[in-house]
Design a protein around this motif. Structure first.
Motif, PDB file in Angstrom:
ATOM      1  N   GLU A   1       9.462  14.593  -1.388  1.00 57.17           N
ATOM      2  CA  GLU A   1       9.646  15.237  -2.690  1.00 57.17           C
ATOM      3  C   GLU A   1       8.955  16.599  -2.683  1.00 57.17           C
ATOM      4  OE1 GLU A   1       9.313  11.738  -5.874  1.00 57.17           O
ATOM      5  OE2 GLU A   1       7.687  11.686  -4.388  1.00 57.17           O
ATOM      6  N   MET A   2       9.443  17.517  -3.525  1.00 54.77           N
ATOM      7  CA  MET A   2       8.792  18.816  -3.643  1.00 54.77           C
ATOM      8  C   MET A   2       8.780  19.273  -5.100  1.00 54.77           C
ATOM      9  SD  MET A   2      11.617  21.477  -2.067  1.00 54.77           S
ATOM     10  CE  MET A   2      11.541  20.720  -0.453  1.00 54.77           C
ATOM     11  N   SER A   3       7.750  20.042  -5.422  1.00 53.66           N
ATOM     12  CA  SER A   3       7.607  20.504  -6.803  1.00 53.66           C
ATOM     13  C   SER A   3       6.743  21.767  -6.841  1.00 53.66           C
ATOM     14  CB  SER A   3       6.963  19.409  -7.665  1.00 53.66           C
ATOM     15  OG  SER A   3       6.671  19.885  -8.956  1.00 53.66           O
ATOM     16  N   ASP A   4       7.069  22.679  -7.767  1.00 55.54           N
ATOM     17  CA  ASP A   4       6.198  23.840  -8.000  1.00 55.54           C
ATOM     18  C   ASP A   4       5.313  23.627  -9.233  1.00 55.54           C
ATOM     19  OD1 ASP A   4       7.984  24.048 -10.075  1.00 55.54           O
ATOM     20  OD2 ASP A   4       8.675  26.067  -9.592  1.00 55.54           O
ATOM     21  N   ALA A   5       5.430  22.438  -9.849  1.00 56.19           N
ATOM     22  CA  ALA A   5       4.623  22.110 -11.032  1.00 56.19           C
ATOM     23  C   ALA A   5       3.392  21.317 -10.616  1.00 56.19           C
ATOM     24  CB  ALA A   5       5.460  21.332 -12.039  1.00 56.19           C
ATOM     25  N   ASP A   6       2.639  21.856  -9.673  1.00 54.77           N
ATOM     26  CA  ASP A   6       1.434  21.203  -9.170  1.00 54.77           C
ATOM     27  C   ASP A   6       0.300  22.217  -9.204  1.00 54.77           C
ATOM     28  OD1 ASP A   6      -0.416  19.550  -7.922  1.00 54.77           O
ATOM     29  OD2 ASP A   6       0.282  20.059  -5.912  1.00 54.77           O
TER      30      ASP A   6
ATOM     31  N   ARG B   1       0.828  -1.206   0.000  1.00 55.01           N
ATOM     32  CA  ARG B   1       0.000   0.000   0.000  1.00 55.01           C
ATOM     33  C   ARG B   1       0.869   1.266   0.000  1.00 55.01           C
ATOM     34  NH1 ARG B   1      -4.677  -1.781  -1.926  1.00 55.01           N
ATOM     35  NH2 ARG B   1      -5.847  -3.130  -0.475  1.00 55.01           N
ATOM     36  N   ASN B   2       0.309   2.315  -0.585  1.00 52.25           N
ATOM     37  CA  ASN B   2       0.945   3.627  -0.561  1.00 52.25           C
ATOM     38  C   ASN B   2       0.456   4.393   0.676  1.00 52.25           C
ATOM     39  OD1 ASN B   2       2.118   3.157  -3.137  1.00 52.25           O
ATOM     40  ND2 ASN B   2       0.201   3.771  -4.101  1.00 52.25           N
ATOM     41  N   ILE B   3       1.375   4.925   1.421  1.00 50.95           N
ATOM     42  CA  ILE B   3       1.049   5.737   2.599  1.00 50.95           C
ATOM     43  C   ILE B   3       1.739   7.084   2.429  1.00 50.95           C
ATOM     44  CG2 ILE B   3       1.193   5.913   5.114  1.00 50.95           C
ATOM     45  CD1 ILE B   3       1.499   2.863   5.198  1.00 50.95           C
ATOM     46  N   GLY B   4       0.983   8.165   2.507  1.00 54.03           N
ATOM     47  CA  GLY B   4       1.617   9.467   2.308  1.00 54.03           C
ATOM     48  C   GLY B   4       0.694  10.630   2.585  1.00 54.03           C
ATOM     49  N   HIS B   5       1.246  11.840   2.474  1.00 51.35           N
ATOM     50  CA  HIS B   5       0.492  13.091   2.625  1.00 51.35           C
ATOM     51  C   HIS B   5       1.326  14.225   2.034  1.00 51.35           C
ATOM     52  CE1 HIS B   5       2.464  13.996   6.823  1.00 51.35           C
ATOM     53  NE2 HIS B   5       3.266  13.301   6.046  1.00 51.35           N
ATOM     54  N   PHE B   6       0.726  15.419   1.944  1.00 53.94           N
ATOM     55  CA  PHE B   6       1.462  16.562   1.404  1.00 53.94           C
ATOM     56  C   PHE B   6       0.959  17.850   2.044  1.00 53.94           C
ATOM     57  CE2 PHE B   6      -2.330  16.623  -1.215  1.00 53.94           C
ATOM     58  CZ  PHE B   6      -2.567  17.971  -1.429  1.00 53.94           C
ATOM     59  N   ILE B   7       1.746  18.919   1.883  1.00 56.91           N
ATOM     60  CA  ILE B   7       1.333  20.259   2.306  1.00 56.91           C
ATOM     61  C   ILE B   7       1.804  21.254   1.258  1.00 56.91           C
ATOM     62  CG2 ILE B   7       1.427  19.723   4.775  1.00 56.91           C
ATOM     63  CD1 ILE B   7       4.082  21.238   4.878  1.00 56.91           C
TER      64      ILE B   7
ATOM     65  N   ILE C   1       5.006  19.898  -1.047  1.00 56.63           N
ATOM     66  CA  ILE C   1       5.973  18.973  -0.446  1.00 56.63           C
ATOM     67  C   ILE C   1       5.218  17.712  -0.053  1.00 56.63           C
ATOM     68  CG2 ILE C   1       7.741  18.645   1.305  1.00 56.63           C
ATOM     69  CD1 ILE C   1       7.930  21.611   1.617  1.00 56.63           C
ATOM     70  N   LYS C   2       5.697  16.581  -0.518  1.00 60.14           N
ATOM     71  CA  LYS C   2       4.999  15.306  -0.334  1.00 60.14           C
ATOM     72  C   LYS C   2       5.928  14.287   0.298  1.00 60.14           C
ATOM     73  CE  LYS C   2       4.499  12.745  -3.963  1.00 60.14           C
ATOM     74  NZ  LYS C   2       4.083  12.201  -5.284  1.00 60.14           N
ATOM     75  N   ALA C   3       5.394  13.531   1.252  1.00 64.34           N
ATOM     76  CA  ALA C   3       6.140  12.425   1.868  1.00 64.34           C
ATOM     77  C   ALA C   3       5.353  11.143   1.664  1.00 64.34           C
ATOM     78  CB  ALA C   3       6.360  12.682   3.349  1.00 64.34           C
ATOM     79  N   THR C   4       6.001  10.106   1.164  1.00 65.97           N
ATOM     80  CA  THR C   4       5.310   8.850   0.865  1.00 65.97           C
ATOM     81  C   THR C   4       6.180   7.655   1.252  1.00 65.97           C
ATOM     82  OG1 THR C   4       6.185   8.821  -1.401  1.00 65.97           O
ATOM     83  CG2 THR C   4       4.021   9.843  -1.061  1.00 65.97           C
ATOM     84  N   ALA C   5       5.511   6.520   1.412  1.00 69.38           N
ATOM     85  CA  ALA C   5       6.191   5.235   1.629  1.00 69.38           C
ATOM     86  C   ALA C   5       5.310   4.152   1.026  1.00 69.38           C
ATOM     87  CB  ALA C   5       6.426   4.986   3.112  1.00 69.38           C
TER      88      ALA C   5
END
Length: 387
Positions: free
Chosen positions: A343-348, A185-191, A359-363
């Motif tokens: 990971e981080m990106s301004d193309a969102d 499973r993918n576990i993650g979140h972002f801000i 900024i996103k953190a996933t596992a």
């Protein structure tokens, strides 16, 4: 020739050096002869006049509108403080054999001080839960999006003594297996964070990185214990183990846990740890006997949390009023395809035009339950009782 603040500063430094030398000489003379000689008195009087002259120059500079930064606060006040002190008066008059002087600057204020903020470094964050559940589980890795394993579900052992000769036959035993597949499973979140914040405040940027990683680890800990297996949830231990409540009427928490450990032993496994909520641990620690002494612990000792000889894992991931024990070393395994990645990106979306960064953190992880019968737990239905 006009004098400057630098001239006054240099002159005062020279006077201070001479004053230190004179004081040392006077002290040695008084110690040797019991009084101040004429030569040293004249030297002190000369220094006194020079200090007064320097002080007058400081006042003249101030009246001329010289900025405060031109004359350091400590230097401006040295002359006035020294000549006005009783210690100097007594010393120069020969009434004492020792003079002690400390410039305190108490009379000088700095109006600009109110314009500066005393900034503390770092970020004061909120509480972070201790993550303990995964500490008791074996770890593994995978390169797939699912994990398949075969486990034994029935062992009917018919081994018995058998006679020799014709007509005698050994009994037949049977073993049954099942194949189980668990998804990764993918576990993650972002801000969202402003680009200016990341560029201008490295402390906050570092803190955000840590917080996002912690958020994923927090969820992993919770899913390993309480994931219900529906939707994208992992199927956690409480959804897979043998949680027949072993509590009998009138038992306390100690007896409940001990009977659960026996249930593990009766299944031919050995329990390795006990997981409890902090409030239930507190109930046990605070239980007293009839003599009002604590039964399970000495509050002043360096206590290692154990119960019935097993280490206690104290965590808020376990709901209050429930517990878990079992052979964690062989009952299950936590497997990761990818650890926590930030990971981080301004193309969102419209981040680019709004100067925002995502900024996103996933596992990616899975939980295999190999031997459900070796995990026992459930509700603590009775509070601790006084023996």
């Amino acid at each position: 020739m006009p004098f400057t603040a630098d001239d006054v500063q240099n002159e005062l430094k020279h006077i201070q050096n001479k004053l230190s030398e004179s004081i040392q000489a006077v002290n040695e003379e008084v110690k040797k002869h019991g009084e101040i000689g004429t030569k040293n008195k004249e030297a002190l009087n000369t220094l006194e006049e020079k200090i007064k002259e320097a002080t007058a120059r400081v006042l003249e500079l101030e009246q001329a509108g010289t900025s405060q930064s031109d004359v350091d606060n400590a230097i401006k006040s040295v002359g006035a403080e020294f000549t006005d002190s009783q210690a100097y008066t007594d010393f120069s008059a020969g009434n004492t054999t020792k003079a002690t002087f400390a410039a305190e600057n108490n009379a000088v204020t700095n109006d600009e001080a109110a314009t500066y903020t005393d900034r503390r470094s770092g970020v004061l964050g909120l509480a972070m839960r201790k993550l303990r559940v995964l500490d008791v589980l074996p770890k593994g890795s995978t390169s797939s999006n699912s994990i398949e394993y075969t486990r034994e579900v029935l062992w009917d052992n018919k081994a018995a003594e058998t006679a020799e000769g014709p007509g005698a036959a050994y009994p037949e035993s049977s073993i049954q297996f099942e194949t189980t597949t668990v998804p990764v499973r993918n576990i993650g979140h972002f801000i969202y964070v402003s680009k200016q914040m990341l560029e201008d405040n490295q402390a906050i940027a570092s803190y955000i990185d840590g917080r996002l990683r912690y958020g994923v680890e927090y969820r992993k800990d919770l899913q390993a214990l309480r994931g219900n297996g529906t939707g994208q949830n992992l199927k956690g231990i409480f959804s897979s183990g043998s949680f027949t409540n072993a509590t009998n009427a009138g038992q306390n928490i100690y007896e409940t846990v001990r009977r659960a450990m026996a249930q593990v032993e009766l299944a031919d496994y050995s329990a390795t740890a006990i997981i409890l909520n902090p409030s239930d641990c507190a109930d046990m620690d605070l239980l007293t006997g009839n003599d009002e002494h604590f039964i399970s612990t000495n509050p002043r000792a360096q206590n290692v949390k154990t119960l019935w000889g097993l280490p206690v894992v104290e965590t808020n991931a376990m709901p209050a009023g429930r517990f878990l024990t079992g052979a964690f070393d062989m009952a299950s395994q936590w497997t990761e395809r990818r650890g926590v990645v930030v990971e981080m990106s301004d193309a969102d979306g419209d981040n680019f035009t709004k100067d925002m960064v995502t900024i996103k953190a996933t596992a990616r992880a899975a939980l295999e339950i190999y031997r459900p019968i070796s995990l026992v737990g459930g509700d603590i239905t009775a509070a601790p009782s006084t023996p």
